[in-house]
Scaffold this active site. Structure first.
Site, PDB file in Angstrom:
ATOM      1  N   GLY A  14      15.492  48.008 -22.405  1.00 21.08           N
ATOM      2  CA  GLY A  14      14.995  47.010 -23.349  1.00 21.08           C
ATOM      3  C   GLY A  14      14.887  47.540 -24.760  1.00 21.08           C
ATOM      4  N   TYR A  15      13.953  46.962 -25.524  1.00 20.52           N
ATOM      5  CA  TYR A  15      13.767  47.315 -26.940  1.00 20.52           C
ATOM      6  C   TYR A  15      13.326  48.764 -27.104  1.00 20.52           C
ATOM      7  CZ  TYR A  15      14.325  42.499 -28.386  1.00 20.52           C
ATOM      8  OH  TYR A  15      14.855  41.268 -28.645  1.00 20.52           O
ATOM      9  N   VAL A  92       9.821  50.226 -18.491  1.00 23.37           N
ATOM     10  CA  VAL A  92       9.890  48.815 -18.095  1.00 23.37           C
ATOM     11  C   VAL A  92       8.813  48.021 -18.829  1.00 23.37           C
ATOM     12  CG1 VAL A  92      10.838  49.426 -15.838  1.00 23.37           C
ATOM     13  CG2 VAL A  92       8.368  49.157 -16.102  1.00 23.37           C
ATOM     14  N   ASN A  93       8.910  46.698 -18.737  1.00 28.46           N
ATOM     15  CA  ASN A  93       7.959  45.843 -19.445  1.00 28.46           C
ATOM     16  C   ASN A  93       6.601  45.831 -18.737  1.00 28.46           C
ATOM     17  OD1 ASN A  93       9.928  44.762 -17.706  1.00 28.46           O
ATOM     18  ND2 ASN A  93       9.286  42.678 -18.139  1.00 28.46           N
ATOM     19  N   THR A 134       3.860  51.143 -22.297  1.00 24.48           N
ATOM     20  CA  THR A 134       2.447  51.131 -22.684  1.00 24.48           C
ATOM     21  C   THR A 134       1.632  50.645 -21.488  1.00 24.48           C
ATOM     22  OG1 THR A 134       3.077  50.648 -24.941  1.00 24.48           O
ATOM     23  CG2 THR A 134       0.795  50.169 -24.318  1.00 24.48           C
ATOM     24  N   ALA A 225      -5.019  52.515 -28.570  1.00 22.10           N
ATOM     25  CA  ALA A 225      -5.873  52.661 -29.752  1.00 22.10           C
ATOM     26  C   ALA A 225      -5.062  52.507 -31.035  1.00 22.10           C
ATOM     27  CB  ALA A 225      -6.556  54.027 -29.712  1.00 22.10           C
ATOM     28  N   CYS A 279       3.663  43.389 -28.540  1.00 20.68           N
ATOM     29  CA  CYS A 279       2.684  44.411 -28.145  1.00 20.68           C
ATOM     30  C   CYS A 279       1.271  44.277 -28.704  1.00 20.68           C
ATOM     31  CB  CYS A 279       3.237  45.787 -28.454  1.00 20.68           C
ATOM     32  SG  CYS A 279       4.618  46.148 -27.358  1.00 20.68           S
ATOM     33  N   PHE A 280       1.107  43.926 -29.979  1.00 20.73           N
ATOM     34  CA  PHE A 280      -0.244  43.983 -30.545  1.00 20.73           C
ATOM     35  C   PHE A 280      -1.238  43.183 -29.704  1.00 20.73           C
ATOM     36  CE2 PHE A 280       0.712  45.136 -35.271  1.00 20.73           C
ATOM     37  CZ  PHE A 280       0.928  46.437 -34.884  1.00 20.73           C
ATOM     38  N   LYS A 282      -0.938  41.882 -26.688  1.00 22.31           N
ATOM     39  CA  LYS A 282      -0.971  42.355 -25.295  1.00 22.31           C
ATOM     40  C   LYS A 282      -1.804  43.624 -25.172  1.00 22.31           C
ATOM     41  CE  LYS A 282       2.953  44.738 -23.986  1.00 22.31           C
ATOM     42  NZ  LYS A 282       2.618  46.122 -23.647  1.00 22.31           N
TER      43      LYS A 282
HETATM   44  P1  NAD Z   1      11.811  44.824 -22.482  1.00 21.91           P
HETATM   45  O1  NAD Z   1      11.353  43.648 -21.718  1.00 21.91           O
HETATM   46  O2  NAD Z   1      12.688  44.653 -23.666  1.00 21.91           O
HETATM   47  O3  NAD Z   1      12.574  45.842 -21.504  1.00 21.91           O
HETATM   48  C1  NAD Z   1      12.123  46.185 -20.230  1.00 21.91           C
HETATM   49  C2  NAD Z   1      13.338  46.242 -19.284  1.00 21.91           C
HETATM   50  O4  NAD Z   1      12.926  46.799 -18.044  1.00 21.91           O
HETATM   51  C3  NAD Z   1      13.948  44.880 -18.969  1.00 21.91           C
HETATM   52  O5  NAD Z   1      15.306  44.870 -19.374  1.00 21.91           O
HETATM   53  C4  NAD Z   1      13.788  44.756 -17.445  1.00 21.91           C
HETATM   54  O6  NAD Z   1      14.900  44.121 -16.835  1.00 21.91           O
HETATM   55  C5  NAD Z   1      13.705  46.195 -17.020  1.00 21.91           C
HETATM   56  N1  NAD Z   1      13.032  46.395 -15.736  1.00 21.91           N
HETATM   57  C6  NAD Z   1      11.851  45.890 -15.306  1.00 21.91           C
HETATM   58  N2  NAD Z   1      11.561  46.349 -14.076  1.00 21.91           N
HETATM   59  C7  NAD Z   1      12.571  47.157 -13.701  1.00 21.91           C
HETATM   60  C8  NAD Z   1      12.840  47.937 -12.530  1.00 21.91           C
HETATM   61  N3  NAD Z   1      11.970  47.988 -11.528  1.00 21.91           N
HETATM   62  N4  NAD Z   1      13.992  48.641 -12.497  1.00 21.91           N
HETATM   63  C9  NAD Z   1      14.863  48.619 -13.530  1.00 21.91           C
HETATM   64  N5  NAD Z   1      14.666  47.908 -14.663  1.00 21.91           N
HETATM   65  C10 NAD Z   1      13.527  47.188 -14.746  1.00 21.91           C
HETATM   66  O7  NAD Z   1      10.482  45.612 -22.896  1.00 21.91           O
HETATM   67  P2  NAD Z   1      10.301  46.605 -24.153  1.00 21.91           P
HETATM   68  O8  NAD Z   1      10.008  45.827 -25.373  1.00 21.91           O
HETATM   69  O9  NAD Z   1      11.387  47.601 -24.136  1.00 21.91           O
HETATM   70  O10 NAD Z   1       8.932  47.309 -23.740  1.00 21.91           O
HETATM   71  C11 NAD Z   1       8.877  48.246 -22.687  1.00 21.91           C
HETATM   72  C12 NAD Z   1       7.533  48.943 -22.722  1.00 21.91           C
HETATM   73  O11 NAD Z   1       7.412  49.687 -23.935  1.00 21.91           O
HETATM   74  C13 NAD Z   1       6.327  48.021 -22.689  1.00 21.91           C
HETATM   75  O12 NAD Z   1       5.310  48.648 -21.933  1.00 21.91           O
HETATM   76  C14 NAD Z   1       5.908  47.923 -24.129  1.00 21.91           C
HETATM   77  O13 NAD Z   1       4.522  47.696 -24.257  1.00 21.91           O
HETATM   78  C15 NAD Z   1       6.237  49.298 -24.652  1.00 21.91           C
HETATM   79  N6  NAD Z   1       6.528  49.377 -26.098  1.00 21.91           N
HETATM   80  C16 NAD Z   1       7.305  48.425 -26.714  1.00 21.91           C
HETATM   81  C17 NAD Z   1       7.622  48.535 -28.072  1.00 21.91           C
HETATM   82  C18 NAD Z   1       8.476  47.512 -28.780  1.00 21.91           C
HETATM   83  O14 NAD Z   1       8.603  47.618 -29.991  1.00 21.91           O
HETATM   84  N7  NAD Z   1       9.061  46.548 -28.125  1.00 21.91           N
HETATM   85  C19 NAD Z   1       7.188  49.645 -28.787  1.00 21.91           C
HETATM   86  C20 NAD Z   1       6.419  50.613 -28.129  1.00 21.91           C
HETATM   87  C21 NAD Z   1       6.097  50.462 -26.777  1.00 21.91           C
HETATM   88  C1  UGA Z   2       4.082  47.750 -33.532  1.00 23.26           C
HETATM   89  C2  UGA Z   2       3.626  49.107 -34.068  1.00 23.26           C
HETATM   90  O1  UGA Z   2       3.820  49.138 -35.480  1.00 23.26           O
HETATM   91  C3  UGA Z   2       4.416  50.231 -33.413  1.00 23.26           C
HETATM   92  O2  UGA Z   2       3.912  51.487 -33.845  1.00 23.26           O
HETATM   93  C4  UGA Z   2       4.284  50.114 -31.901  1.00 23.26           C
HETATM   94  O3  UGA Z   2       5.062  51.102 -31.254  1.00 23.26           O
HETATM   95  C5  UGA Z   2       4.743  48.748 -31.457  1.00 23.26           C
HETATM   96  O4  UGA Z   2       3.960  47.737 -32.129  1.00 23.26           O
HETATM   97  C6  UGA Z   2       4.593  48.502 -30.011  1.00 23.26           C
HETATM   98  O5  UGA Z   2       3.801  49.144 -29.347  1.00 23.26           O
HETATM   99  O6  UGA Z   2       5.284  47.581 -29.569  1.00 23.26           O
HETATM  100  P1  UGA Z   2       6.131  46.095 -33.991  1.00 23.26           P
HETATM  101  O7  UGA Z   2       5.283  45.100 -33.287  1.00 23.26           O
HETATM  102  O8  UGA Z   2       7.532  46.274 -33.534  1.00 23.26           O
HETATM  103  O9  UGA Z   2       5.443  47.560 -33.912  1.00 23.26           O
HETATM  104  O10 UGA Z   2       6.199  45.751 -35.549  1.00 23.26           O
HETATM  105  P2  UGA Z   2       5.115  45.886 -36.736  1.00 23.26           P
HETATM  106  O11 UGA Z   2       5.831  46.341 -37.926  1.00 23.26           O
HETATM  107  O12 UGA Z   2       3.942  46.662 -36.326  1.00 23.26           O
HETATM  108  O13 UGA Z   2       4.693  44.381 -36.991  1.00 23.26           O
HETATM  109  C7  UGA Z   2       3.898  43.660 -36.067  1.00 23.26           C
HETATM  110  C8  UGA Z   2       3.502  42.328 -36.667  1.00 23.26           C
HETATM  111  O14 UGA Z   2       2.544  42.511 -37.709  1.00 23.26           O
HETATM  112  C9  UGA Z   2       4.658  41.567 -37.297  1.00 23.26           C
HETATM  113  O15 UGA Z   2       4.537  40.194 -37.002  1.00 23.26           O
HETATM  114  C10 UGA Z   2       4.486  41.835 -38.765  1.00 23.26           C
HETATM  115  O16 UGA Z   2       5.062  40.844 -39.564  1.00 23.26           O
HETATM  116  C11 UGA Z   2       2.981  41.855 -38.882  1.00 23.26           C
HETATM  117  N1  UGA Z   2       2.485  42.605 -40.056  1.00 23.26           N
HETATM  118  C12 UGA Z   2       2.737  43.933 -40.170  1.00 23.26           C
HETATM  119  C13 UGA Z   2       1.716  41.957 -41.017  1.00 23.26           C
HETATM  120  O17 UGA Z   2       1.463  40.747 -40.921  1.00 23.26           O
HETATM  121  N2  UGA Z   2       1.240  42.669 -42.080  1.00 23.26           N
HETATM  122  C14 UGA Z   2       1.474  44.003 -42.221  1.00 23.26           C
HETATM  123  O18 UGA Z   2       1.005  44.589 -43.221  1.00 23.26           O
HETATM  124  C15 UGA Z   2       2.253  44.641 -41.242  1.00 23.26           C
END
Ligand code: NAD
Ligand code: UGA
Length: 468
Positions: A14-15, A92-93, A134, A225, A279-280, A282
């Site tokens: 994923g992302y 994974v998610n 996370t 945190a 994420c925020f 959640k």
């Molecule tokens: P996502 O939904 O984009 O990707 C997760 C992937 O895992 C999906 O493609 C899904 O099909 C796959 N998956 C689920 N269960 C599986 C299994 N049992 N075997 C194989 N594949 C499986 O999610 P994401 O945005 O990449 O986030 C993943 C984790 O990272 C979350 O816990 C999220 O909180 C954390 N995180 C996300 C971000 C972000 O910016 N998106 C940043 C930091 C941390």
């Molecule tokens: C955020 C954190 O910044 C990452 O460090 C973290 O890894 C991630 O969550 C995660 O755990 O998923 P992200 O959600 O991708 O990253 O993007 P941000 O840049 O943090 O923006 C989050 C939201 O806040 C957006 O909607 C953005 O437009 C908004 N935002 C951000 C504001 O409204 N004002 C600001 O000053 C900054």
């Protein structure tokens, strides 16, 4: 002594899993990295011959072009990926639970558990298992219990926590030059060895003093945190934006002034229509749930308020639009510019635009949407989910997805800027004005337009955090 890792598997393409492990492959040509996922179409997109990757992220395509087929591979063969690897990232998610105990707050750990059980079932040799997702504090404990209870003889599993701090839209840069890499481990000789194995991978490109090693539970909690503190800054500044609108102060000036204090700092103080992203919300709700589980209701209420303020900010903005348009938007056409939750991503999860459009739909407005990256199917899916009582056919009568900002604004009575896409700063507003109904309104939910210049053209301009 620490294992020298030569094969990595990442579960979850994923992302986070995709960009993170693509950068590991780029910086560690001596390591083979395989990213596996159950979702066939996602894997197909990662493997697509013309690099039509499943996520839009600046710089990502370039990294994948350099590494795919060299030492980076994408596959749906989860078992083979697990079997071959020395180290496995679980990426994974972990969405908010929709039903059952803790519904609406707790993280749904089902995907983490399924991935962990799969590792236990198929591994024939020892592995380092890294929590990248996370997760709530002490999840590593549950993973260890599952792995230990199901492992074959001569297989040992070391569990590390290595939360990811990348932000979407800047993921590649964040990964190449992280503020820090955080690794949590048990403070046993084996735990510390595993920690050193992972640290030596990052040491290929991250300065040693930015690789922080801590205990497992501190690492897990630090991720929640960090997101809670970041989101809290936005809710604080958004709360102040409401005071600005009531008093005549200007939130950008206030943020600038307070950000000059080196203890506060200038970043992440941009008032907005509300934070979005997967994420925020959640992670804060997860922290609220954790606080409640620890019998700390005051702590839970404190963090919950960050999310409540965000909901209030979104509601306040759509109310201001309706009030300004003479208290009714029924039958009026509103152009919404931007649908992604922030600029430079195609991700729409928890995007404020979804809530605004839902509110406008309830007021029976007609809505034009333009976003440079979000696929149309995604917009329809998000709107359907936000308004489950409205049949999709009715939504498609009320909402039009447009090919450009100019087209979206045509014949509209109001333009609402929901995402801070750079191209919205360069719109030819004279031409937009000429093709809008009069009076022509602009609502800037991201503080990106030059309000004085637009007023000279003839627009009625409303900006977040300003009285008029
Ligand atoms: P996502 O939904 O984009 O990707 C997760 C992937 O895992 C999906 O493609 C899904 O099909 C796959 N998956 C689920 N269960 C599986 C299994 N049992 N075997 C194989 N594949 C499986 O999610 P994401 O945005 O990449 O986030 C993943 C984790 O990272 C979350 O816990 C999220 O909180 C954390 N995180 C996300 C971000 C972000 O910016 N998106 C940043 C930091 C941390
Ligand atoms: C955020 C954190 O910044 C990452 O460090 C973290 O890894 C991630 O969550 C995660 O755990 O998923 P992200 O959600 O991708 O990253 O993007 P941000 O840049 O943090 O923006 C989050 C939201 O806040 C957006 O909607 C953005 O437009 C908004 N935002 C951000 C504001 O409204 N004002 C600001 O000053 C900054």
């Amino acid at each position: 002594s620490p294992v020298k890792v030569t094969k990595i598997c990442c579960i979850g393409a994923g992302y986070v899993g995709g960009p993170t492990c693509a950068v590991v492959a780029l910086k560690c040509p001596h390591i083979t990295v395989t990213i596996v996922d159950l979702n066939q179409s996602r894997i197909d997109a990662w493997n697509s011959p013309d690099f039509k990757l499943p996520i839009y992220e600046p710089g990502l395509e370039d990294v994948v072009r350099q590494t795919r087929g060299r030492n980076l591979f994408f596959s749906t063969d989860v078992d083979k990926g697990i079997e071959e690897a020395d180290l496995i990232f679980v990426s994974v998610n972990t969405p908010t639970k929709k039903s059952g105990i803790g519904a609406g707050f707790a993280a749904d750990l089902n995907y983490v558990e399924l991935a962990t059980r799969r590792i236990a079932d198929v591994a024939k040799s020892s592995k380092i298992v890294v929590e990248k997702s996370t997760v709530p504090c002490r999840t590593a404990d549950a993973m260890r219990t599952i792995l230990d209870a199901n492992s074959k003889p001569n297989c040992r599993f070391d569990i590390l926590s290595n939360p990811e701090f990348l932000a979407e839209g800047t993921a590649i840069n964040d990964l190449l030059k992280p503020d820090r890499v955080l690794i949590g481990s048990l403070q046993t000789p084996q735990g510390i060895d595993a920690c050193n194995s992972l640290a030596s991978i990052y040491a290929n490109w991250v300065p040693k003093d930015r690789i922080l090693t801590v205990g497992l539970w501190s690492s897990e909690l630090s991720k929640l945190a960090a997101n809670a503190m970041l989101a809290q800054r936005i809710s604080s500044v958004n709360a102040l934006s409401a005071i600005c609108e009531a008093t005549g102060a200007n939130i950008d000036e206030v943020a600038h002034a307070i950000g000059f204090d080196s203890r506060i700092g200038p970043k992440f103080l941009k008032a907005s229509v509300g934070f979005g992203g997967s994420c925020f919300q959640k992670d804060i709700l997860n922290l609220v749930y954790l606080s409640e589980s620890c019998h700390l209701p005051e702590v839970a209420a404190y963090w919950r308020q960050v999310v409540e303020m965000n909901d209030y900010q979104k509601r306040r903005f759509s109310t201001r639009v309706v009030d300004t348009l003479f208290k009714t938007i029924t039958g009026k056409r509103i152009a919404v510019l931007g649908f992604a939750f922030k600029a430079d991503t195609g991700d729409t999860r928890e995007s404020a635009a979804i809530t605004l459009i839902r509110d406008f739909q309830q007021e029976k407005a007609l809505i034009n949407i333009y976003d440079p990256q979000v696929p149309h199917e995604q917009i329809w899916a998000d709107l359907a989910e936000a308004s489950p009582d409205i049949p999709l056919a009715a939504t498609q009568k009320q909402v039009t997805i447009c090919a450009s900002a100019i087209e979206a604004c045509k014949n509209a009575e109001a333009v609402v800027i929901a995402t801070e896409w750079k191209e919205f700063c360069d719109i030819d507003w004279e031409s937009v004005y000429a093709h809008m109904k009069k009076p022509a309104f602009i609502f800037d939910g991201r503080i990106i337009v030059d309000a004085d210049r637009l007023r000279k053209i003839g627009f009625k301009v409303t900006v977040i955090g300003r009285a008029e």
